[in-house]
Write a protein that holds these residues in place. Sequence first.
Motif, PDB file in Angstrom:
ATOM      1  N   ASN A  46       0.810  -1.219   0.000  1.00  0.00           N
ATOM      2  CA  ASN A  46       0.000   0.000   0.000  1.00  0.00           C
ATOM      3  C   ASN A  46       0.845   1.271   0.000  1.00  0.00           C
ATOM      4  O   ASN A  46       0.301   2.370  -0.084  1.00  0.00           O
ATOM      5  N   THR A 192     -18.325   9.326   0.391  1.00  0.00           N
ATOM      6  CA  THR A 192     -18.555   8.261  -0.586  1.00  0.00           C
ATOM      7  C   THR A 192     -17.272   7.837  -1.294  1.00  0.00           C
ATOM      8  O   THR A 192     -17.249   6.816  -1.977  1.00  0.00           O
ATOM      9  N   SER A 193     -16.192   8.614  -1.138  1.00  0.00           N
ATOM     10  CA  SER A 193     -14.938   8.248  -1.794  1.00  0.00           C
ATOM     11  C   SER A 193     -14.186   7.166  -1.028  1.00  0.00           C
ATOM     12  O   SER A 193     -13.238   6.575  -1.554  1.00  0.00           O
ATOM     13  N   PHE A 194     -14.581   6.893   0.208  1.00  0.00           N
ATOM     14  CA  PHE A 194     -13.942   5.833   0.973  1.00  0.00           C
ATOM     15  C   PHE A 194     -14.535   4.483   0.572  1.00  0.00           C
ATOM     16  O   PHE A 194     -15.757   4.337   0.448  1.00  0.00           O
ATOM     17  N   SER A 195     -13.669   3.506   0.397  1.00  0.00           N
ATOM     18  CA  SER A 195     -14.096   2.225  -0.175  1.00  0.00           C
ATOM     19  C   SER A 195     -15.115   1.497   0.690  1.00  0.00           C
ATOM     20  O   SER A 195     -15.932   0.723   0.176  1.00  0.00           O
ATOM     21  N   ASN A 196     -15.080   1.721   2.007  1.00  0.00           N
ATOM     22  CA  ASN A 196     -16.004   1.030   2.897  1.00  0.00           C
ATOM     23  C   ASN A 196     -17.158   1.917   3.372  1.00  0.00           C
ATOM     24  O   ASN A 196     -17.789   1.635   4.386  1.00  0.00           O
ATOM     25  N   HIS A 197     -17.426   2.978   2.607  1.00  0.00           N
ATOM     26  CA  HIS A 197     -18.489   3.903   3.012  1.00  0.00           C
ATOM     27  C   HIS A 197     -19.845   3.199   3.104  1.00  0.00           C
ATOM     28  O   HIS A 197     -20.572   3.337   4.091  1.00  0.00           O
ATOM     29  N   LEU A 268      -5.880  -1.937   5.794  1.00  0.00           N
ATOM     30  CA  LEU A 268      -6.379  -0.648   5.318  1.00  0.00           C
ATOM     31  C   LEU A 268      -5.275   0.404   5.304  1.00  0.00           C
ATOM     32  O   LEU A 268      -4.355   0.368   6.126  1.00  0.00           O
ATOM     33  N   GLU A 272      -8.332   5.306   5.369  1.00  0.00           N
ATOM     34  CA  GLU A 272      -9.457   4.368   5.340  1.00  0.00           C
ATOM     35  C   GLU A 272      -9.740   3.834   6.742  1.00  0.00           C
ATOM     36  O   GLU A 272     -10.900   3.726   7.158  1.00  0.00           O
TER      37      GLU A 272
END
Length: 368
Positions: A46, A192-197, A268, A272
Amino acid sequence: MKIILVAGARPNFMKVAPIIRAIKTRQNNTAIEYRLVHTGQHYDANMSESFFDDLGIPAPDYHLNAGGGSHSEQTAKIMVAFEKVCLDEAPDVVLVVGDVNSTLACSIVAKKLLIKVAHVEAGLRSFDLTMPEEINRMVTDAITDYFFTTEKHGNENLLREGKSDGSIHYVGHVMIDNLLFQHAKVLNTEATSFSNHDLKKSLGNYLFLTLHRPSNVDNEARLLDIVEALNQVAEETPILFPVHPRTRKMLDSFGIRMSERIVQLDPLGYQEALYLWKDALCVFTDSGGLQEETTGLGVPCFTIRDNTERPVTVEEGTNTLIGTTGSNILAAYGGLKKGHVKTGSMPELWDGKAAQRIVDILIDDVIS
């Protein structure tokens, strides 16, 4: 003045980043430069260009690729590679952070080359010699010139070990500097840009878990006891769990199954993870850093350990040391349900300016 900044793993970069930003603010009117060294102690897929962009720092000047092997093999590889960097760069100060093998290895190399050593997070003690990190902390502090402490207990430990009062500087905590910097960025980012939203939104109330310490995950009976308790907790309140590779390996090896209500996530990135744990009802962890960061944002934290090198988080912050048994985990959760929650307070000087204090002290001492 030239400073070499050493980082061996992703959390180290989070501590070094505020120091780099503080150095840059002084470069217009002070003769100060730095080199950033990544020892490669931990491989992390990452750590892309965006990772360093998020931290507000450039990519490392040196990558030593010294990861892998036993503690001794890794330490030796780092020492050999780092010696070449020091000979080429001839720094005035080598600054190390935390308590990983890179901290120890690079301190020894610098000291033998008669280069001054600065240790950020100096003086922390768990008094548990079964922890590799405790050995790294003790040995590093035995040869350090500038001790930068995060809490007054660190000062007391160092004085008790015979260090001079003039070499010990209580500056606050660079991890909190980074937390406040990143928290502001997360709040300014579209959720909403966070993958786990969507997952977070669907769960409502939830807990957040990290678990990776060898003493917890390498022992089958202990890991099973912990997981069975967490499975019971999850039946009432779901748990978000980014799974450390070591923990994944041991769960699979022992054939231990977690409840489907413990949502297992891949490791993560910092933002995130922060996006998730900042709104959790509480955090269960055996990490060192999360004990401090949860205190920084006022999130209740239950530490699955018998000791901590960060006692200020228990005495002043939101952290509770609960031990490593399943029954204690259930008792902590039971108290949480009844509203027995520590509110805590921010320790002195945990104000986001620790890095500025560190850089000012080094400039005053080395240049003046």
